[in-house]
Scaffold this active site. Structure first.
Site, PDB file in Angstrom:
ATOM      1  N   GLY A   1       0.831  -1.204   0.000  1.00 45.29           N
ATOM      2  CA  GLY A   1       0.000   0.000   0.000  1.00 45.29           C
ATOM      3  C   GLY A   1       0.856   1.240   0.000  1.00 45.29           C
ATOM      4  O   GLY A   1       1.405   1.645  -1.027  1.00 45.29           O
TER       5      GLY A   1
ATOM      6  N   THR B   1      -9.259   3.640  -7.894  1.00 45.73           N
ATOM      7  CA  THR B   1     -10.335   4.576  -8.198  1.00 45.73           C
ATOM      8  C   THR B   1     -10.533   4.689  -9.708  1.00 45.73           C
ATOM      9  O   THR B   1      -9.562   4.727 -10.463  1.00 45.73           O
ATOM     10  CB  THR B   1     -10.007   5.964  -7.613  1.00 45.73           C
ATOM     11  OG1 THR B   1      -9.826   5.833  -6.201  1.00 45.73           O
ATOM     12  CG2 THR B   1     -11.130   6.956  -7.883  1.00 45.73           C
TER      13      THR B   1
ATOM     14  N   ALA C   1      13.781   0.732  -5.613  1.00 43.38           N
ATOM     15  CA  ALA C   1      13.045   1.906  -6.098  1.00 43.38           C
ATOM     16  C   ALA C   1      13.512   2.313  -7.491  1.00 43.38           C
ATOM     17  O   ALA C   1      12.713   2.770  -8.318  1.00 43.38           O
ATOM     18  CB  ALA C   1      13.219   3.070  -5.130  1.00 43.38           C
TER      19      ALA C   1
ATOM     20  N   GLU D   1      -1.004  15.621  -4.796  1.00 44.42           N
ATOM     21  CA  GLU D   1      -2.041  14.655  -4.467  1.00 44.42           C
ATOM     22  C   GLU D   1      -2.499  14.828  -3.023  1.00 44.42           C
ATOM     23  O   GLU D   1      -3.701  14.780  -2.720  1.00 44.42           O
ATOM     24  CB  GLU D   1      -1.525  13.229  -4.682  1.00 44.42           C
ATOM     25  CG  GLU D   1      -2.541  12.160  -4.316  1.00 44.42           C
ATOM     26  CD  GLU D   1      -2.037  10.738  -4.522  1.00 44.42           C
ATOM     27  OE1 GLU D   1      -2.694   9.799  -4.042  1.00 44.42           O
ATOM     28  OE2 GLU D   1      -0.973  10.579  -5.155  1.00 44.42           O
TER      29      GLU D   1
ATOM     30  N   ARG E   1     -34.604  22.664  13.998  1.00 46.63           N
ATOM     31  CA  ARG E   1     -35.055  21.558  14.846  1.00 46.63           C
ATOM     32  C   ARG E   1     -35.313  22.039  16.270  1.00 46.63           C
ATOM     33  O   ARG E   1     -34.487  22.772  16.841  1.00 46.63           O
ATOM     34  CB  ARG E   1     -33.991  20.459  14.853  1.00 46.63           C
ATOM     35  CG  ARG E   1     -34.279  19.285  15.767  1.00 46.63           C
ATOM     36  CD  ARG E   1     -35.351  18.388  15.205  1.00 46.63           C
ATOM     37  NE  ARG E   1     -35.466  17.160  16.000  1.00 46.63           N
ATOM     38  CZ  ARG E   1     -36.382  16.241  15.787  1.00 46.63           C
ATOM     39  NH1 ARG E   1     -37.254  16.392  14.797  1.00 46.63           N
ATOM     40  NH2 ARG E   1     -36.418  15.152  16.546  1.00 46.63           N
TER      41      ARG E   1
ATOM     42  N   LEU F   1     -25.245  16.168  16.575  1.00 50.26           N
ATOM     43  CA  LEU F   1     -26.242  17.228  16.706  1.00 50.26           C
ATOM     44  C   LEU F   1     -27.498  16.949  15.886  1.00 50.26           C
ATOM     45  O   LEU F   1     -28.553  17.512  16.156  1.00 50.26           O
ATOM     46  CB  LEU F   1     -25.628  18.579  16.312  1.00 50.26           C
ATOM     47  CG  LEU F   1     -24.563  19.100  17.279  1.00 50.26           C
ATOM     48  CD1 LEU F   1     -23.880  20.342  16.709  1.00 50.26           C
ATOM     49  CD2 LEU F   1     -25.156  19.406  18.646  1.00 50.26           C
TER      50      LEU F   1
ATOM     51  N   GLY G   1      -1.588   7.773   1.035  1.00 54.08           N
ATOM     52  CA  GLY G   1      -0.622   7.571   2.116  1.00 54.08           C
ATOM     53  C   GLY G   1      -1.349   7.721   3.438  1.00 54.08           C
ATOM     54  O   GLY G   1      -1.997   8.744   3.684  1.00 54.08           O
TER      55      GLY G   1
ATOM     56  N   GLU H   1      -0.559   7.960   9.355  1.00 54.43           N
ATOM     57  CA  GLU H   1       0.634   7.553  10.105  1.00 54.43           C
ATOM     58  C   GLU H   1       1.893   7.726   9.266  1.00 54.43           C
ATOM     59  O   GLU H   1       2.936   8.183   9.758  1.00 54.43           O
ATOM     60  CB  GLU H   1       0.487   6.099  10.563  1.00 54.43           C
ATOM     61  CG  GLU H   1      -0.572   5.877  11.633  1.00 54.43           C
ATOM     62  CD  GLU H   1      -2.004   5.969  11.111  1.00 54.43           C
ATOM     63  OE1 GLU H   1      -2.909   6.232  11.914  1.00 54.43           O
ATOM     64  OE2 GLU H   1      -2.210   5.785   9.885  1.00 54.43           O
TER      65      GLU H   1
END
Length: 387
Positions: free
Chosen positions: A139, A166, A186, A252, A278, A347, A374, A377
């Site tokens: 991830g 997505t 990488a 992003e 209300r 509420l 990301g 954490e």
């Protein structure tokens, strides 16, 4: 409809941006009424026609230059679009990902042939895009991806699986994060663009059943010996994928903060309107001191968030937004988003727990903000590196 009294940043207060904001509102009023958005949630996907309608209205590829078919705008236009998607409750429409995540990859890192091949078709609605990073076993740690692309003549042979993607059921142009050299870590990562129409070996898996964001087609994708021309390697040089990803992540993450803040503002506006109307124990809920204190705290915290996000937008427009500050915006605003919406839902009382009420949908939809782009954490880890 903002409940906040914070002036727009100078860049976003310019007349042409204000006029554009009005045009975006008008488009969504006309093309995304609640009944249509509800149908998207029921179907688990935004109908393909909406993408065409948005393109015809000039909302696709807003910040891409006109020479590549775009609208010739800049990040301010993308901010306006993202804000209106949130403020007007246009749930699940992945246009901001198409515009301000995928399109910049192609514009900034693609070669001239790639820009001219894909960007005009993205702008006119022919292509809907996605970016496939996450895998079942990787991830936030993008270095852990297992999808591979092996050279075979003038083609790559792509193998692997992706999840939580997505626009996954709709997209027909997908940036796939893959390893072109698995021995280089990488430095062996590349971005390969797959045109899915007619691509043998490409399969769409489930449209995933999620806690929220029901209208967003979030999917599994499978690549089984998919042959992709070497001309589809973003930029033309192998091993540049990780650098390309890291360079675009600040935008992003700022996008997520912008979207989160728009949701906060909508939640506050709806809640203030509700508590004024209300009644309980013979008076309006707004007249109870607890309600006033709760909303006073929410408005204060939201105002602080608005000022910080405005600062980040201005920094980004100047090319000065660093990764750590973008991470601060992403994690802090999304944490606050969940906190404020929870308090607003309280509420509403029992009505807040009913799925037909927007505050209940915002409660569900907002939870993922602390995860994608990301996890929060991971954001703190990145920030801690600057200490």
């Amino acid at each position: 409809m903002s409940a906040l009294q914070v002036e727009r940043t100078p860049s976003l207060a310019e007349e042409d941006i204000v006029i554009f904001e009005g045009a975006v509102k008008k488009f969504f009023d006309s093309h995304a009424p609640e009944s249509r958005v509800a149908k998207w949630r029921e179907d688990g996907v935004v109908e393909r026609a909406m993408w065409t309608e948005a393109a015809e209205a000039g909302l696709s590829c807003l910040s891409i230059p006109e020479e590549y078919g775009g609208m010739g705008g800049d990040y301010r236009h993308e901010v306006v679009l993202m804000e209106q998607l949130g403020l007007m409750g246009v749930d699940g429409f992945g246009l901001s990902l198409h515009n301000s995540i995928v399109a910049p990859y192609i514009y900034h890192y693609g070669n001239e042939e790639q820009r001219r091949r894909w960007l005009p078709r993205m702008a006119n609605g022919e292509l809907v895009t996605a970016i496939a990073m996450t895998e079942p076993g990787a991830g936030s740690d993008l270095q852990g991806i297992k999808t591979t692309a092996r050279m075979d003549g003038n083609q790559y042979v792509l193998n692997g699986s992706k999840t939580f993607i997505t626009n996954g059921q709709t997209a027909n142009l997908i940036i796939v994060v893959c390893k072109t050299d698995a021995t280089q870590g990488a430095r062996g990562t590349s971005l390969l663009l797959v045109e899915t129409d007619g691509a043998e070996g490409f399969e769409r898996g489930r449209n995933l059943d999620k806690l929220g964001q029901e209208a967003a087609d979030t999917s599994e994708l499978f690549f089984n010996d998919v042959r992709v021309p070497t001309a589809n390697l973003l930029g033309g040089d192998e091993g540049q994928g990780f650098f390309q990803l890291m360079s675009q992540l600040p935008q992003e993450r700022l996008n997520i903060a912008v979207q989160g803040l728009a949701t906060i503002e909508r939640a506050l506006a709806l809640t203030i309107d509700y508590v004024k109307g209300r009644k309980a124990f013979g008076k309006s809920i707004i007249d109870f001191q607890n309600t006033q204190f709760e909303l006073a705290e929410c408005k204060t915290e939201a105002t602080v968030a608005r000022v910080f996000v405005n600062h980040c937008i201005e920094q980004h427009l100047k090319g000065k937004l660093d990764a750590a500050t973008a991470s601060m915006a992403k994690y802090w605003v999304t944490d606050l988003e969940n906190k404020i919406i929870d308090r607003c839902l309280q509420l509403f009382g029992g009505f807040g727990y009913m799925a037909e009420y927007p505050i209940a949908r915002m409660y569900r939809d907002s939870r993922v903000q602390r995860i994608y782009g990301g996890t929060n954490e991971v954001m703190k880890v990145l920030i801690a590196r600057t200490l």
